[in-house]
Design an enzyme around this catalytic site. Structure first.
Site, short mmCIF file in Angstrom:
data_model
loop_
_atom_site.label_atom_id
_atom_site.label_comp_id
_atom_site.label_asym_id
_atom_site.label_seq_id
_atom_site.Cartn_x
_atom_site.Cartn_y
_atom_site.Cartn_z
N SER A 274 0.83 -1.21 0.00
CA SER A 274 0.00 0.00 0.00
C SER A 274 0.86 1.26 0.00
CB SER A 274 -0.87 0.07 1.25
OG SER A 274 -1.42 -1.13 1.57
N HIS B 33 -1.86 -2.98 -6.79
CA HIS B 33 -2.50 -2.58 -5.52
C HIS B 33 -4.00 -2.83 -5.58
CE1 HIS B 33 -3.95 0.57 -2.54
NE2 HIS B 33 -3.33 -0.34 -1.83
N GLU C 23 -4.65 -0.77 -8.88
CA GLU C 23 -3.69 0.22 -9.38
C GLU C 23 -2.39 -0.49 -9.73
OE1 GLU C 23 -5.04 4.16 -6.89
OE2 GLU C 23 -4.15 2.52 -5.78
N ASN D 171 -5.94 5.96 -2.63
CA ASN D 171 -5.74 6.21 -1.20
C ASN D 171 -5.45 7.68 -0.92
OD1 ASN D 171 -6.38 3.77 -0.17
ND2 ASN D 171 -4.27 3.02 -0.05
N1 LIG Z 1 -5.68 -4.64 4.50
C1 LIG Z 1 -5.91 -3.79 3.51
O1 LIG Z 1 -6.96 -3.12 3.48
C2 LIG Z 1 -4.91 -3.64 2.38
C3 LIG Z 1 -5.34 -3.03 1.18
C4 LIG Z 1 -4.45 -2.95 0.11
C5 LIG Z 1 -3.15 -3.41 0.25
N2 LIG Z 1 -2.75 -3.98 1.44
C6 LIG Z 1 -1.37 -4.49 1.51
O2 LIG Z 1 -1.42 -5.89 1.34
C7 LIG Z 1 -0.38 -6.51 2.10
C8 LIG Z 1 -1.01 -7.49 3.07
O3 LIG Z 1 -1.90 -6.79 3.93
P1 LIG Z 1 -2.94 -7.57 4.86
O4 LIG Z 1 -3.88 -6.55 5.35
O5 LIG Z 1 -3.43 -8.78 4.16
O6 LIG Z 1 -1.96 -8.02 6.05
P2 LIG Z 1 -2.19 -9.18 7.12
O7 LIG Z 1 -1.38 -8.82 8.29
O8 LIG Z 1 -3.65 -9.47 7.28
O9 LIG Z 1 -1.54 -10.45 6.38
C9 LIG Z 1 -0.16 -10.62 6.19
C10 LIG Z 1 0.13 -12.11 6.16
O10 LIG Z 1 1.49 -12.29 5.80
C11 LIG Z 1 1.96 -13.41 6.54
N3 LIG Z 1 3.41 -13.41 6.56
C12 LIG Z 1 4.28 -13.08 7.55
N4 LIG Z 1 5.54 -13.32 7.17
C13 LIG Z 1 5.47 -13.81 5.90
C14 LIG Z 1 6.44 -14.27 4.97
N5 LIG Z 1 7.74 -14.26 5.24
N6 LIG Z 1 6.02 -14.75 3.78
C15 LIG Z 1 4.68 -14.75 3.46
N7 LIG Z 1 3.73 -14.35 4.30
C16 LIG Z 1 4.12 -13.87 5.51
C17 LIG Z 1 1.33 -13.26 7.90
O11 LIG Z 1 1.33 -14.51 8.60
C18 LIG Z 1 -0.08 -12.79 7.53
O12 LIG Z 1 -0.96 -13.89 7.38
C19 LIG Z 1 0.37 -5.36 2.77
O13 LIG Z 1 1.46 -5.00 1.96
C20 LIG Z 1 -0.66 -4.26 2.82
O14 LIG Z 1 -0.09 -2.97 2.89
C21 LIG Z 1 -3.60 -4.11 2.50
#
Ligand SMILES: NC(=O)c1ccc[n+]([C@@H]2O[C@H](COP(=O)([O-])OP(=O)(O)OC[C@H]3O[C@@H](n4cnc5c(N)ncnc54)[C@H](O)[C@@H]3O)[C@@H](O)[C@H]2O)c1
Length: 315
Positions: free
Chosen positions: A119, A140, A152, A191
């Site tokens: 993000s 994204h 995106e 965003n």
């Molecule tokens: N939550 C949102 O609304 C949102 C929206 C757009 C983008 N994002 C982006 O997406 C990504 C994930 O966000 P999220 O909200 O799903 O986070 P989250 O914390 O829910 O999930 C992250 C996952 O990654 C796992 N993880 C930890 N170490 C790891 C590794 N070495 N290899 C693979 N997986 C590993 C964790 O166990 C966890 O299950 C981030 O970069 C975030 O910025 C999030």
């Protein structure tokens, strides 16, 4: 279409991304080093399939087939081997993301595109020192990833065009609306726009102009409806640019231009009111069951709206 997709990270976004591509007919390997995260993702995917089947029973078979297409693993090598698209959705931490890329690099094919769902991290920082620099993009997605159409896309001048074009083609086939940026920019497009609105909403709240319910209502019943159909430039054109010139001249001096997170957000955070996940935020959400119901209701409304929007487009 891709023959095999690896989704790395099975959290909020990873479980939605797995659903999205599986529903579109592609086999998925969902990887997470944490077994509990995979179990949680499995439960979230089953809940989402249940919701869709309940609302649209004729989609039962498609959802069952999609769920069967998702395999889960705690082994990164197993996840990416043979994948022609790798989508990283690990934690928003540059160190962890770089470790993931280092771990998978030896097992990637020469034609494999790698994308990060970051993000906020810069494209060049993410890909620095990786051997797949010309096969890397930011893609994204928005939460819930299987529902929100916008994706995106940020690429570098040397990103392979054939691989990017293929990704865009697959996204369109899966019902997504890809938007390609001309260059990397913190917060990308959507965003930044959302953050600008949230800053002003907090300003109105803090200034005592209206409470949160009234501000949310004003947004839902006014601009929110319009924005589902037209973007800000189209709306300005419809309204007349001479009018908007005056409106912006008159209003801009009184709009918030703060450079830190707004006070109402900070106050809630320092009181442990983190929103739906904590049971309270700007509103109260009750216990675990109440929260699940609220999320389910949001997803149902959202799905209906997206379907309606698709129908509007095709008329
Ligand atoms: N939550 C949102 O609304 C949102 C929206 C757009 C983008 N994002 C982006 O997406 C990504 C994930 O966000 P999220 O909200 O799903 O986070 P989250 O914390 O829910 O999930 C992250 C996952 O990654 C796992 N993880 C930890 N170490 C790891 C590794 N070495 N290899 C693979 N997986 C590993 C964790 O166990 C966890 O299950 C981030 O970069 C975030 O910025 C999030």
């Amino acid at each position: 279409m891709y023959h095999q997709i690896a989704v790395l990270g099975a959290g909020t976004m990873g479980s939605g991304l797995a659903q999205l591509f599986a529903r579109c007919g592609m086999p998925i390997m969902l990887y997470d080093p944490d077994r509990k995260a995979l179990d949680k993702a499995r439960a979230a995917i089953a809940r989402s399939a249940e919701l869709h089947i309940r609302e649209w029973p004729n989609e039962r078979k498609a959802w069952e087939q999609a769920t069967d297409k998702i395999r889960m693993t705690e082994d990164a090598k197993e996840a990416v081997q043979g994948a022609d698209f790798v989508l990283e959705a690990g934690p928003e931490n540059i160190g962890i993301k770089r470790d993931i890329y280092k771990a998978i690099a030896p097992f990637l094919g020469d034609e494999t595109l790698v994308a990060s769902n970051t993000s906020s991290l810069a494209l060049d920082t993410l890909v620095q020192g990786q051997p797949f620099g010309d096969r890397f993009v930011i893609a994204h997605f928005f939460n819930p990833a299987h529902l929100v159409p916008l994706v995106e896309i940020v690429k570098r001048p040397d990103t392979r065009k054939d691989l990017t074009d293929r990704l865009i083609g697959v996204l369109v086939q899966c019902g997504k609306a890809p938007v390609i940026l001309k260059k990397d920019c913190p917060g990308f497009i959507a965003n930044r726009l959302q953050a600008a609105v949230l800053r002003e909403a907090c300003h109105l709240l803090r200034s005592g102009v209206a409470d949160a319910e009234q501000i949310d209502r004003a947004m839902r019943e006014g601009p929110g409806l319009r924005w589902a159909i037209n973007g800000p430039f189209e709306i300005a054109d419809f309204g007349g640019l001479d009018i908007w010139e005056k409106v912006t001249d008159n209003l801009f001096p009184s709009l918030d231009n703060g450079l830190t997170s707004p006070e109402p957000i900070r106050d809630n955070v320092s009181n442990g009111k983190l929103g739906v996940k904590a049971g309270s935020g700007f509103y109260e959400y009750g216990d675990g069951l109440g929260r699940e119901t609220i999320i389910e209701q949001r997803d149902r409304n959202f799905t209906q709206l997206i379907r309606l929007k698709k129908e509007l487009k095709s008329t």
